[in-house]
Structure formats: structure tokens, C-alpha cells
Design an enzyme around this catalytic site. Structure first.
Site, PDB file in Angstrom:
ATOM      1  N   GLY A   5      29.267  22.744  34.292  1.00  0.00           N
ATOM      2  CA  GLY A   5      30.612  23.691  34.261  1.00  0.00           C
ATOM      3  C   GLY A   5      31.153  23.816  35.755  1.00  0.00           C
ATOM      4  O   GLY A   5      30.530  24.146  36.573  1.00  0.00           O
TER       5      GLY A   5
ATOM      6  N   ASP B  99      30.049  33.815  33.737  1.00  0.00           N
ATOM      7  CA  ASP B  99      30.122  34.516  32.511  1.00  0.00           C
ATOM      8  C   ASP B  99      29.214  34.320  31.496  1.00  0.00           C
ATOM      9  O   ASP B  99      28.951  35.154  30.481  1.00  0.00           O
ATOM     10  CB  ASP B  99      31.593  33.903  31.853  1.00  0.00           C
ATOM     11  CG  ASP B  99      32.791  34.780  32.531  1.00  0.00           C
ATOM     12  OD1 ASP B  99      32.502  35.413  33.507  1.00  0.00           O
ATOM     13  OD2 ASP B  99      33.771  34.391  31.824  1.00  0.00           O
TER      14      ASP B  99
ATOM     15  N   GLY C  48      33.612  25.592  36.598  1.00  0.00           N
ATOM     16  CA  GLY C  48      34.352  26.975  36.862  1.00  0.00           C
ATOM     17  C   GLY C  48      34.224  27.705  38.048  1.00  0.00           C
ATOM     18  O   GLY C  48      33.654  26.945  39.017  1.00  0.00           O
ATOM     19  N   PHE C  49      34.354  28.992  38.087  1.00  0.00           N
ATOM     20  CA  PHE C  49      34.199  29.671  39.572  1.00  0.00           C
ATOM     21  C   PHE C  49      32.807  29.555  39.846  1.00  0.00           C
ATOM     22  O   PHE C  49      32.323  29.352  40.934  1.00  0.00           O
ATOM     23  CB  PHE C  49      34.625  31.223  39.483  1.00  0.00           C
ATOM     24  CG  PHE C  49      36.286  31.365  39.333  1.00  0.00           C
ATOM     25  CD1 PHE C  49      36.759  31.262  40.608  1.00  0.00           C
ATOM     26  CD2 PHE C  49      36.598  31.967  38.539  1.00  0.00           C
ATOM     27  CE1 PHE C  49      38.106  31.541  40.706  1.00  0.00           C
ATOM     28  CE2 PHE C  49      37.941  32.039  38.219  1.00  0.00           C
ATOM     29  CZ  PHE C  49      38.710  31.726  39.563  1.00  0.00           C
TER      30      PHE C  49
ATOM     31  N   VAL D 287      28.825  18.710  27.389  1.00  0.00           N
ATOM     32  CA  VAL D 287      27.385  19.027  27.209  1.00  0.00           C
ATOM     33  C   VAL D 287      26.936  19.654  25.908  1.00  0.00           C
ATOM     34  O   VAL D 287      27.520  20.576  25.528  1.00  0.00           O
ATOM     35  CB  VAL D 287      26.945  19.861  28.304  1.00  0.00           C
ATOM     36  CG1 VAL D 287      25.052  20.270  28.037  1.00  0.00           C
ATOM     37  CG2 VAL D 287      27.145  19.014  29.818  1.00  0.00           C
TER      38      VAL D 287
ATOM     39  N   GLU E  18      48.513  42.082  31.143  1.00  0.00           N
ATOM     40  CA  GLU E  18      49.171  41.256  32.051  1.00  0.00           C
ATOM     41  C   GLU E  18      49.991  40.295  30.967  1.00  0.00           C
ATOM     42  O   GLU E  18      51.090  39.872  31.564  1.00  0.00           O
ATOM     43  CB  GLU E  18      48.193  40.352  32.872  1.00  0.00           C
ATOM     44  CG  GLU E  18      47.438  41.077  33.889  1.00  0.00           C
ATOM     45  CD  GLU E  18      46.577  40.541  34.729  1.00  0.00           C
ATOM     46  OE1 GLU E  18      46.326  41.106  35.865  1.00  0.00           O
ATOM     47  OE2 GLU E  18      46.016  39.324  34.374  1.00  0.00           O
TER      48      GLU E  18
HETATM   49  C1  LIG Z   1      42.909  34.948  30.804  1.00  0.00           C
HETATM   50  C2  LIG Z   1      41.915  35.489  31.745  1.00  0.00           C
HETATM   51  C3  LIG Z   1      42.243  36.416  33.247  1.00  0.00           C
HETATM   52  C4  LIG Z   1      41.173  36.634  33.936  1.00  0.00           C
HETATM   53  N1  LIG Z   1      41.692  37.630  35.239  1.00  0.00           N
HETATM   54  C5  LIG Z   1      40.580  37.565  36.235  1.00  0.00           C
HETATM   55  C6  LIG Z   1      40.934  38.353  37.281  1.00  0.00           C
HETATM   56  O1  LIG Z   1      42.376  38.616  37.565  1.00  0.00           O
HETATM   57  N2  LIG Z   1      40.038  38.755  38.362  1.00  0.00           N
HETATM   58  C7  LIG Z   1      38.837  38.155  37.910  1.00  0.00           C
HETATM   59  O2  LIG Z   1      37.925  38.348  38.589  1.00  0.00           O
HETATM   60  N3  LIG Z   1      38.491  37.677  36.638  1.00  0.00           N
HETATM   61  C8  LIG Z   1      39.441  37.268  35.748  1.00  0.00           C
HETATM   62  N4  LIG Z   1      39.016  36.723  34.604  1.00  0.00           N
HETATM   63  C9  LIG Z   1      37.644  36.278  34.296  1.00  0.00           C
HETATM   64  C10 LIG Z   1      37.336  35.117  35.163  1.00  0.00           C
HETATM   65  O3  LIG Z   1      38.264  34.243  34.951  1.00  0.00           O
HETATM   66  C11 LIG Z   1      35.850  34.625  34.723  1.00  0.00           C
HETATM   67  O4  LIG Z   1      34.744  35.636  35.013  1.00  0.00           O
HETATM   68  C12 LIG Z   1      35.360  33.105  35.293  1.00  0.00           C
HETATM   69  O5  LIG Z   1      36.432  32.417  35.115  1.00  0.00           O
HETATM   70  C13 LIG Z   1      33.923  32.983  34.853  1.00  0.00           C
HETATM   71  O6  LIG Z   1      33.705  31.786  35.729  1.00  0.00           O
HETATM   72  P1  LIG Z   1      32.518  30.783  35.088  1.00  0.00           P
HETATM   73  O7  LIG Z   1      32.488  29.748  36.282  1.00  0.00           O
HETATM   74  O8  LIG Z   1      31.475  31.516  34.679  1.00  0.00           O
HETATM   75  O9  LIG Z   1      33.423  30.296  33.860  1.00  0.00           O
HETATM   76  P2  LIG Z   1      34.574  29.622  33.613  1.00  0.00           P
HETATM   77  O10 LIG Z   1      35.650  29.712  34.723  1.00  0.00           O
HETATM   78  O11 LIG Z   1      34.928  29.702  32.252  1.00  0.00           O
HETATM   79  O12 LIG Z   1      34.242  27.933  33.452  1.00  0.00           O
HETATM   80  C14 LIG Z   1      33.320  27.363  32.883  1.00  0.00           C
HETATM   81  C15 LIG Z   1      33.552  25.746  32.862  1.00  0.00           C
HETATM   82  O13 LIG Z   1      32.454  25.140  31.906  1.00  0.00           O
HETATM   83  C16 LIG Z   1      33.076  24.194  31.338  1.00  0.00           C
HETATM   84  N5  LIG Z   1      32.349  23.987  30.161  1.00  0.00           N
HETATM   85  C17 LIG Z   1      32.037  24.907  29.384  1.00  0.00           C
HETATM   86  N6  LIG Z   1      31.300  24.572  28.389  1.00  0.00           N
HETATM   87  C18 LIG Z   1      31.008  23.332  28.538  1.00  0.00           C
HETATM   88  C19 LIG Z   1      30.137  22.069  27.913  1.00  0.00           C
HETATM   89  N7  LIG Z   1      29.608  22.606  26.860  1.00  0.00           N
HETATM   90  N8  LIG Z   1      30.230  20.783  28.256  1.00  0.00           N
HETATM   91  C20 LIG Z   1      30.846  20.652  29.540  1.00  0.00           C
HETATM   92  N9  LIG Z   1      31.538  21.635  30.209  1.00  0.00           N
HETATM   93  C21 LIG Z   1      31.668  22.779  29.830  1.00  0.00           C
HETATM   94  C22 LIG Z   1      34.518  24.580  31.141  1.00  0.00           C
HETATM   95  O14 LIG Z   1      35.425  23.428  31.056  1.00  0.00           O
HETATM   96  C23 LIG Z   1      34.811  25.221  32.445  1.00  0.00           C
HETATM   97  O15 LIG Z   1      35.331  24.384  33.469  1.00  0.00           O
HETATM   98  C24 LIG Z   1      40.055  36.449  33.925  1.00  0.00           C
HETATM   99  C25 LIG Z   1      39.824  35.519  32.462  1.00  0.00           C
HETATM  100  C26 LIG Z   1      40.628  35.335  31.545  1.00  0.00           C
HETATM  101  C27 LIG Z   1      40.272  34.373  30.558  1.00  0.00           C
END
Ligand SMILES: Cc1cc2nc3c(=O)[nH]c(=O)nc-3n(C[C@H](O)[C@H](O)[C@H](O)COP(=O)(O)OP(=O)(O)OC[C@H]3O[C@@H](n4cnc5c(N)ncnc54)[C@H](O)[C@@H]3O)c2cc1C
Length: 453
Positions: A26, A316, A28-29, A95, A186
Site C-alpha cells: 500500500g 486505516d 497511501g499515507f 496483493v 465537503e
Molecule cells: C474522501 C476522503 C476525504 C478525507 N479527508 C481527510 C482529511 O481531510 N484529513 C485527514 O487527515 N484524513 C482524511 N481522510 C482520511 C485519509 O485519507 C485516510 O485516513 C488515509 O488515506 C489512510 O491512509 P492509508 O495509507 O492507511 O490508506 P490509503 O490512503 O487508502 O492507501 C492504501 C493504499 O493501499 C493500496 N491497496 C489497497 N489494497 C491493496 C491490495 N490488495 N493490493 C495492492 N495495493 C492495495 C491502495 O491502492 C492505496 O494506495 C479522507 C478520506 C477520504 C476517503
């Protein structure tokens, strides 16, 4: 190099330099935060896997959906992010499962990748709460693909109505946003701005004033984590922009051309945005790890999964213990910081040092309600800000969040001020399939249903 079972294999240890190998799922953040920290250590090499070749900045998805930003403004190439990090290998792949005991990740095409440590940072997915018709007919807002699909649907309904104005009487310009949290608020505010600032100027022959945004939530307040004063402010700003707020009522069914509410009323619509909640992605279950609330993976205070040495879950996808006995919320700032903290603990494991518990530096919570209107609670005493000042705070916090994944934030800040003062960006209908809908039985009004007037 010892070949393992499966189609291909990456060894645990590089034979020539003895680096530890960390597999991160992943980008993401959380994943990017983790890899950025690991990349600074010469004794570690990283394989970063994601189903996309880009990192998506989710907090701004709603701005893509409402034609304020282009998708490329909020998607950053993962390879580019790590181009100066020779120890980081970015791989595009889905994955499918994980063997946590073997610290092996298995992709959908059967590739097996084994590390000395595995970090799960797979994020969330929308939760439709088993609402009939929601997964088929509502549009979630969780990924860049979702945002592009929603943008095309919004633009598509305007085009349809311009072609056949009779559709307006059938609710074609009704937009229903489900969920009164930050995503729903939003999106509703931005849709109202789009209608009043842009569509009214561009659709000369259409009665754009007939367009209506409805915001529905089962709870009794919008933006529940904020104060009562903030709740009033949000409701006032949205109402002033023409948003109809329906609180204390559930969505009981979504159809191709309507939403039915728990009080028996019906809203005719061709565009339902689902901001109603999130849950763990399927990979959390497929990983065979202990899971708790929301189906997320339970981790210890050090972000490691108890009973599975060398396996971490962050962001997350994890239930991360908070000091108050609960868990940290699903926020970008939590995800980013947990990524850095997990990396520190992986390096501590390698160096034989003690792991440290994750400590979250809470900079506040905030939401944009529409152009020039925001709300923020900042600092340890949750000082509340509204309007321009809150917008500036929002900009600062999101610039900081973006700097966690990208080195240059100047473009973001420039955009922020442009956003605050100027007109809208790209209205590109590039997903014709998402724009097109089959009304099915909804083409004819349901005489038994009580319509929302
Ligand atoms: C519309 C929206 C608005 C938001 N606004 C805010 C805000 O203003 N402020 C704030 O702090 N937070 C905000 N959030 C929450 C924040 O975006 C999430 O908490 C954050 O993105 C979580 O980060 P993460 O890396 O855990 O997951 P994600 O950012 O979701 O990244 C997960 C990554 O894993 C990859 N992935 C998943 N499953 C698989 C797999 N099986 N195989 C390969 N790759 C995979 C995905 O492609 C993705 O790139 C918002 C969320 C949303 C949906």
C-alpha cells in the site's frame, strides 16, 4: 538466492550486502510514510507494492469530483516519489493474500515476495452497511477512479437535462449525498458551489435553479466530532448555499433513479454520493491476522501484530490503540505518523533495540464546507476556528500532510489561494460509462411513494 514456491521470489536477504528486506503493501499515507523513513537507512531495502502506480491524496478527492482539481493534481507517481531512493523497489500489483508466518505476500498473478518484515498499509474501502441497492447505484468517493466517475456522473446529468429538460421534473438535477461526516459535508458544499457558481453561468437554457443538493445522515448532527457551535455553523453555511439537510433519517434503499429514506419519503435522483462510512479492505481478512472493530487488523501499541513477529499493520487498515483505551481515527495524519513509527520499530528490531509505542501528535481536525468556509479545531485545547482563519489552518495542515508524501508544497499552497479566490477548474466528462445510467423501473414515478417536496 533460494527459490521459493510460486512463480517468482525475492530473497529475504540480499546476498551481497546483507540488507534487511521490508515488504510494504500500500502506497497511501501510511505506506509512503513508512517507506520514506526506511529509505533513509542503507541497511534496508524495500519492496513497495500497490495496485496503482500512484499515491492518491484522498482529502482532495471531492475537489476532483466537483471539477475543482484535475486528477493529476492529487495523484503522485510512486516511482517518482522514490526515484532518489535506490533501495526502494516500487511494484505495481494487486496483493491477494499474505502468509504472515512466512512473512510472504502473494499477488493476484501468483508472485510471492518474502521479507524480513511485512507492513500492511492497505487502507479502507467504502461500507454500504448492506443498504439495498447502494453498492450497485450509489457512487462512493474513496479513490481517484471514484472521483472521476462521480465527476462524469455530475456533468452527465447536467448534459442529459440540457438535452431533455423534461428530466428535471423527474429529479434529474437532484443530488443526494449520504453521510454527514467530512466527506459528505465537503462534497455537498462543493456540489452546491458548482451548481450556483458554474453551472448557472454555463447552462444558458437550463433552469439550473431547479438543481438541489440533499445531505442525509442517520445522526442528529453534521460533523459529529466537532462542537455544538460548529454543528450550527456548518448547518447554517450549507443551508445558505441551498443544501437540504435531512438528519435523523436513514437511507433505506438506493435505486437507479431514486433514494428511499427511512421515514418513507423518496427523493428522485440520478446521482447518489456515498460518504456513509468505511471498513477494512478484503485483504485484512485474507491476511489471516487477528481482527477487531470494522474488520481492521488489531495491533499492539508498537504497531506490530501480536503473535506474528515482523508483521506490522498501519494506517486505516489497523485498529491502533489510543491512550484513552479506544483506537485512533482513520485519518491521513494518523496514517502518515504510524508509517514513520512502524519504520522506526522495524529499524529497532534490526538493531536489537526496544520498540517504541506509537505516539500520535494531534494537530487538530478540520473540514471545508465550501468556497471560503471552513471549520477547524486546532491545538491541544481544540481551539475552534471558522471562515477564512479556519481555511488558512486547513491549508497549513494539508500542506504538511502533503509534504509527507511530496517534497514540494508550493504548488499546493498556490492552488489553495487560487481556490479561495478564483473560478473552477476542469469539467471533463471522461468516464462516459459512469455518466450513463439505466433508469430501469425508475423511469416512471412510483405513485405509492411520498416524494420529498
Ligand atoms: C474522501 C476522503 C476525504 C478525507 N479527508 C481527510 C482529511 O481531510 N484529513 C485527514 O487527515 N484524513 C482524511 N481522510 C482520511 C485519509 O485519507 C485516510 O485516513 C488515509 O488515506 C489512510 O491512509 P492509508 O495509507 O492507511 O490508506 P490509503 O490512503 O487508502 O492507501 C492504501 C493504499 O493501499 C493500496 N491497496 C489497497 N489494497 C491493496 C491490495 N490488495 N493490493 C495492492 N495495493 C492495495 C491502495 O491502492 C492505496 O494506495 C479522507 C478520506 C477520504 C476517503
Amino acid at each position: 538466492m533460494t527459490p521459493a514456491h510460486g512463480k517468482s521470489n525475492i530473497p529475504r536477504m540480499s546476498p551481497d550486502n546483507g540488507q534487511r528486506h521490508v515488504v510494504v503493501v500500500g502506497g497511501g499515507f501510511a505506506g509512503v510514510g513508512c517507506v520514506r523513513r526506511l529509505a533513509r537507512d542503507d541497511h534496508v531495502r524495500v519492496t513497495l507494492l500497490d495496485r496503482h502506480n500512484y499515491h492518491q491524496f484522498q482529502p482532495l478527492l471531492y475537489q476532483v469530483a466537483t471539477s475543482q482539481l484535475a486528477p493529476s493534481d492529487i495523484a503522485f507517481s510512486l516511482r517518482k516519489l522514490f526515484r532518489d531512493a535506490p533501495g526502494v523497489d516500487v511494484r505495481l500489483g494487486e496483493v491477494a493474500s499474505i502468509d504472515p508466518a512466512a512473512k510472504t505476500v502473494v499477488t493476484a498473478d501468483g508472485t510471492r515476495i518474502t521479507g524480513d518484515a511485512v507492513v500492511l498499509a492497505a487502507g479502507s474501502q467504502p461500507n454500504f452497511f448492506r443498504t439495498p441497492g447502494a453498492s450497485e447505484h450509489a457512487l462512493p468517493l474513496y479513490s481517484l477512479d471514484d472521483a472521476r466517475a462521480l465527476r462524469s456522473r455530475v456533468l452527465g446529468v447536467f448534459e442529459d437535462a440540457a438535452r431533455d429538460p423534461a428530466l428535471v421534473d423527474q429529479g434529474a438535477l437532484n443530488f443526494v449525498v449520504v453521510g454527514g461526516g467530512p466527506t459528505g459535508v465537503e462534497t455537498a458544499g462543493a456540489l452546491a458551489d458548482l451548481i450556483h457558481e458554474t453551472m448557472s453561468a454555463e447552462y444558458h437554457d437550463l433552469v439550473v435553479s431547479a438543481a438541489q443538493v440533499h445531505l442525509v445522515d442517520l445522526g442528529h448532527t453534521l460533523l459529529a466530532p466537532f462542537s455544538d457551535r460548529a454543528h450550527d455553523y456548518v448547518a447554517k453555511v450549507l443551508s445558505r448555499r441551498g443544501v437540504r439537510i435531512h438528519l435523523g433519517v436513514a437511507v433505506s434503499e438506493v435505486g437507479p433513479g431514486h433514494v428511499r429514506l427511512g421515514d418513507g419519503s423518496t427523493i428522485r435522483t440520478r446521482c447518489v454520493v456515498w460518504g456513509g462510512g468505511i471498513m477494512a479492505p478484503p485483504l485484512a481478512a485474507a491476511a489471516g491476522l487477528p481482527r477487531g472493530r470494522g474488520g481492521r487488523i488489531d495491533v499492539g501499541p508498537d504497531l506490530a501484530v501480536p503473535g506474528f513477529e515482523g508483521v506490522y499493520a498501519i494506517g486505516d487498515v489497523a485498529n491502533i490503540p489510543a491512550p484513552d483505551g479506544g483506537t485512533h481515527p482513520q485519518l491521513g495524519s494518523v496514517a502518515l505518523q504510524s508509517g514513520t513509527s512502524a519504520a522506526e520499530n522495524i529499524l529497532a528490531d534490526a538493531a536489537g533495540r526496544q520498540r517504541k509505542p506509537f505516539h500520535y501528535h494531534d494537530k487538530g481536525i478540520m473540514a471545508m464546507i465550501g468556497r471560503g468556509a471552513a471549520i477547524a479545531e486546532v491545538g491541544p485545547h481544540r481551539h475552534e476556528l471558522h471562515g477564512v482563519v479556519a481555511f488558512s489552518a486547513w491549508l497549513g495542515v494539508h500542506a504538511m500532510l502533503m509534504s509527507g508524501v511530496r517534497n514540494r508544497v508550493d504548488a499546493f499552497i498556490t492552488w489553495g489561494w487560487d481556490y479561495f479566490t478564483k473560478a473552477r477548474g476542469p469539467q471533463v466528462l471522461d468516464e462516459p460509462d459512469a455518466a450513463r445510467i439505466d433508469w430501469g423501473d425508475d423511469a416512471a414515478p412510483d405513485p405509492a411513494a411520498a416524494a420529498v417536496p
